[in-house]
Structure formats: C-alpha cells, structure tokens
Write a protein that holds these residues in place. Structure first.
Motif, PDB file in Angstrom:
ATOM      1  N   ALA A 183      90.679   5.460  -9.248  1.00 38.90           N
ATOM      2  CA  ALA A 183      90.806   5.846  -7.480  1.00 38.90           C
ATOM      3  C   ALA A 183      89.932   5.026  -6.423  1.00 38.90           C
ATOM      4  N   ILE A 184      88.622   5.067  -6.983  1.00 40.29           N
ATOM      5  CA  ILE A 184      87.599   4.043  -5.354  1.00 40.29           C
ATOM      6  C   ILE A 184      88.551   2.966  -5.440  1.00 40.29           C
ATOM      7  N   GLN A 185      88.289   1.780  -6.573  1.00 37.84           N
ATOM      8  CA  GLN A 185      89.210   0.213  -6.785  1.00 37.84           C
ATOM      9  C   GLN A 185      90.754   0.766  -5.751  1.00 37.84           C
ATOM     10  N   ALA A 186      91.098   1.919  -6.194  1.00 36.71           N
ATOM     11  CA  ALA A 186      92.879   1.950  -4.975  1.00 36.71           C
ATOM     12  C   ALA A 186      92.037   2.258  -3.820  1.00 36.71           C
ATOM     13  N   LEU A 187      91.352   2.839  -3.537  1.00 37.48           N
ATOM     14  CA  LEU A 187      90.565   2.990  -1.505  1.00 37.48           C
ATOM     15  C   LEU A 187      89.973   2.185  -1.382  1.00 37.48           C
ATOM     16  N   TRP A 188      89.431   1.393  -1.912  1.00 37.95           N
ATOM     17  CA  TRP A 188      89.143  -0.126  -0.954  1.00 37.95           C
ATOM     18  C   TRP A 188      89.761  -0.895  -1.239  1.00 37.95           C
ATOM     19  N   GLU A 189      90.907  -1.109  -1.746  1.00 33.76           N
ATOM     20  CA  GLU A 189      92.044  -2.127  -1.910  1.00 33.76           C
ATOM     21  C   GLU A 189      92.451  -1.688  -0.606  1.00 33.76           C
ATOM     22  N   LYS A 190      92.667  -0.273  -0.478  1.00 33.17           N
ATOM     23  CA  LYS A 190      93.477  -0.306   0.737  1.00 33.17           C
ATOM     24  C   LYS A 190      92.381  -0.366   2.070  1.00 33.17           C
ATOM     25  N   ILE A 191      91.468   0.380   1.826  1.00 33.62           N
ATOM     26  CA  ILE A 191      90.484  -0.218   3.106  1.00 33.62           C
ATOM     27  C   ILE A 191      90.134  -1.948   3.142  1.00 33.62           C
ATOM     28  N   LEU A 192      90.281  -2.111   2.507  1.00 38.97           N
ATOM     29  CA  LEU A 192      90.000  -4.003   2.689  1.00 38.97           C
ATOM     30  C   LEU A 192      91.648  -4.869   3.526  1.00 38.97           C
ATOM     31  N   THR A 193      92.036  -3.916   2.875  1.00 36.72           N
ATOM     32  CA  THR A 193      93.548  -4.790   3.607  1.00 36.72           C
ATOM     33  C   THR A 193      93.196  -5.626   5.461  1.00 36.72           C
ATOM     34  N   ASN A 194      92.121  -4.478   5.976  1.00 36.09           N
ATOM     35  CA  ASN A 194      91.663  -4.462   7.116  1.00 36.09           C
ATOM     36  C   ASN A 194      90.977  -5.377   7.618  1.00 36.09           C
ATOM     37  N   VAL A 195      90.962  -6.576   5.916  1.00 38.32           N
ATOM     38  CA  VAL A 195      89.551  -6.993   6.505  1.00 38.32           C
ATOM     39  C   VAL A 195      88.267  -6.697   7.340  1.00 38.32           C
ATOM     40  N   PRO A 196      87.595  -6.074   6.760  1.00 35.46           N
ATOM     41  CA  PRO A 196      86.514  -4.991   7.834  1.00 35.46           C
ATOM     42  C   PRO A 196      85.355  -6.158   7.014  1.00 35.46           C
ATOM     43  N   ARG A 197      84.258  -6.551   8.219  1.00 35.66           N
ATOM     44  CA  ARG A 197      83.237  -7.477   8.154  1.00 35.66           C
ATOM     45  C   ARG A 197      82.164  -6.633   8.053  1.00 35.66           C
ATOM     46  N   PHE A 198      81.362  -6.327   6.443  1.00 36.11           N
ATOM     47  CA  PHE A 198      80.604  -4.868   6.669  1.00 36.11           C
ATOM     48  C   PHE A 198      78.864  -6.049   6.705  1.00 36.11           C
ATOM     49  N   GLU A 199      78.136  -5.399   7.125  1.00 39.41           N
ATOM     50  CA  GLU A 199      76.931  -6.169   7.275  1.00 39.41           C
ATOM     51  C   GLU A 199      75.910  -5.288   6.198  1.00 39.41           C
ATOM     52  N   GLN A 200      74.374  -6.602   5.766  1.00 37.87           N
ATOM     53  CA  GLN A 200      73.042  -5.500   4.512  1.00 37.87           C
ATOM     54  C   GLN A 200      72.806  -4.697   5.850  1.00 37.87           C
ATOM     55  N   GLU A 201      72.385  -3.529   5.873  1.00 36.55           N
ATOM     56  CA  GLU A 201      71.384  -2.350   6.271  1.00 36.55           C
ATOM     57  C   GLU A 201      70.359  -2.227   5.768  1.00 36.55           C
ATOM     58  N   PRO A 202      69.537  -2.217   7.095  1.00 30.18           N
ATOM     59  CA  PRO A 202      67.691  -2.220   6.098  1.00 30.18           C
ATOM     60  C   PRO A 202      67.777  -1.380   4.827  1.00 30.18           C
ATOM     61  N   PRO A 203      67.034  -1.113   3.775  1.00 30.47           N
ATOM     62  CA  PRO A 203      67.604  -0.250   3.457  1.00 30.47           C
ATOM     63  C   PRO A 203      65.477   1.335   3.146  1.00 30.47           C
ATOM     64  N   LEU A 204      65.964   2.156   2.927  1.00 27.74           N
ATOM     65  CA  LEU A 204      64.984   3.375   3.354  1.00 27.74           C
ATOM     66  C   LEU A 204      64.336   3.526   2.010  1.00 27.74           C
ATOM     67  N   PRO A 205      62.967   3.742   1.475  1.00 26.26           N
ATOM     68  CA  PRO A 205      62.604   3.879   0.133  1.00 26.26           C
ATOM     69  C   PRO A 205      63.491   5.047  -1.058  1.00 26.26           C
ATOM     70  N   THR A 206      63.303   3.847  -1.864  1.00 28.23           N
ATOM     71  CA  THR A 206      64.778   4.743  -2.690  1.00 28.23           C
ATOM     72  C   THR A 206      63.544   5.924  -3.348  1.00 28.23           C
ATOM     73  N   LEU A 207      63.989   6.661  -4.126  1.00 26.00           N
ATOM     74  CA  LEU A 207      63.216   7.599  -4.575  1.00 26.00           C
ATOM     75  C   LEU A 207      64.061   7.831  -5.801  1.00 26.00           C
ATOM     76  N   THR A 208      62.981   8.009  -7.579  1.00 29.10           N
ATOM     77  CA  THR A 208      63.356   7.571  -8.601  1.00 29.10           C
ATOM     78  C   THR A 208      62.733   8.648  -9.559  1.00 29.10           C
ATOM     79  N   ALA A 209      63.617   9.193 -10.231  1.00 30.25           N
ATOM     80  CA  ALA A 209      62.766  10.066 -11.378  1.00 30.25           C
ATOM     81  C   ALA A 209      63.652   9.638 -12.707  1.00 30.25           C
ATOM     82  N   GLY A 210      63.058   9.173 -13.646  1.00 26.63           N
ATOM     83  CA  GLY A 210      63.796   8.414 -14.682  1.00 26.63           C
ATOM     84  C   GLY A 210      65.230   7.336 -14.232  1.00 26.63           C
ATOM     85  N   ASP A 211      66.005   8.327 -15.054  1.00 28.95           N
ATOM     86  CA  ASP A 211      67.232   6.952 -14.658  1.00 28.95           C
ATOM     87  C   ASP A 211      67.874   7.671 -13.687  1.00 28.95           C
TER      88      ASP A 211
END
Length: 121
Positions: free
Chosen positions: A52-80
């Motif tokens: 379903a996620i692939q189908a969603l992105w297929e639909k969204i990407l038909t509009n040819v959006p342009r994505f930009e890298q965004e600066p990450p906030l600190p990652t919180l990790t607990a094991g896996d």
C-alpha cells in the motif's frame, strides 16, 4: 527487497528516501519500509503495509515532486529501535520515523509521521 543500497544506520533512511523519491522510484521507496509499516499519510489517515505504501508513492510521484535533504535532528536509539526526525522545509512542521534494525544489520522504517500539522477538517 531490491538489491539497492540498504540503510546501515538509522540516519541513512532519510538520505535514501530523498534520492529514491527524486528518481521517481516508488518500489525503492517502499523497500525502505518494513512489510507491515504504517505511514500517517494522506493527512488524517494511515497507509498500512509495504504494498500500500508503494501504491501511495506511485500516485504521489506522478506529480513529479522534488524532495530536498533536510537537516536531521538527533537520533534516539534504544537497542534495535530508533527515532529519527527532521525539521520540514516545506512548512509541514517536522517529520519523524520509528525505525528498526533488521536481522542483517540494516534499518527499515516501521512508523512514519511525515508531517506534524493539524489536518484540515
């Protein structure tokens, strides 16, 4: 799962997402999610499961959006499990994902909240 590059650390997922989105690769985007992942999109609803996620992105990407890298906030990790987030450049507030380490050591998205704005009624 495709033979494309896998996320070796949680923060790799955002970079890979932007690269694949800008290539128009909906299958490659879906491969960044676990089989039973949930994305809170479209606003006010949920899309569940990799297919379903692939189908969603297929639909969204038909509009040819342009994505930009965004600066990450600190990652919180607990094991896996990790929480990754970025400040959205498009006015969507912030983005956050819960990601999980896979048996091969790579990381995939489990929960994806792409925007923190109140959906229109």
């Amino acid at each position: 799962m495709s033979a494309k590059e896998k996320a070796q650390k949680p923060e790799d997922l955002t970079r890979l997402f932007v690269e694949r989105a800008n290539e128009g690769d909906a299958a490659g985007l879906a491969a960044l999610y676990e089989e039973d992942a949930v994305i809170a999109y479209p606003p006010g609803s949920q899309t569940v499961g990799r297919a379903a996620i692939q189908a969603l992105w297929e639909k969204i990407l038909t509009n040819v959006p342009r994505f930009e890298q965004e600066p990450p906030l600190p990652t919180l990790t607990a094991g896996d499990i990790a929480l990754t987030s970025t400040l959205a450049r498009d006015g969507a507030g912030a983005r956050a994902q819960v990601v999980r380490r896979q048996p091969d050591g790579s990381w995939l998205r489990l929960l994806d909240q792409p925007e923190f704005v109140t959906p229109a009624p």
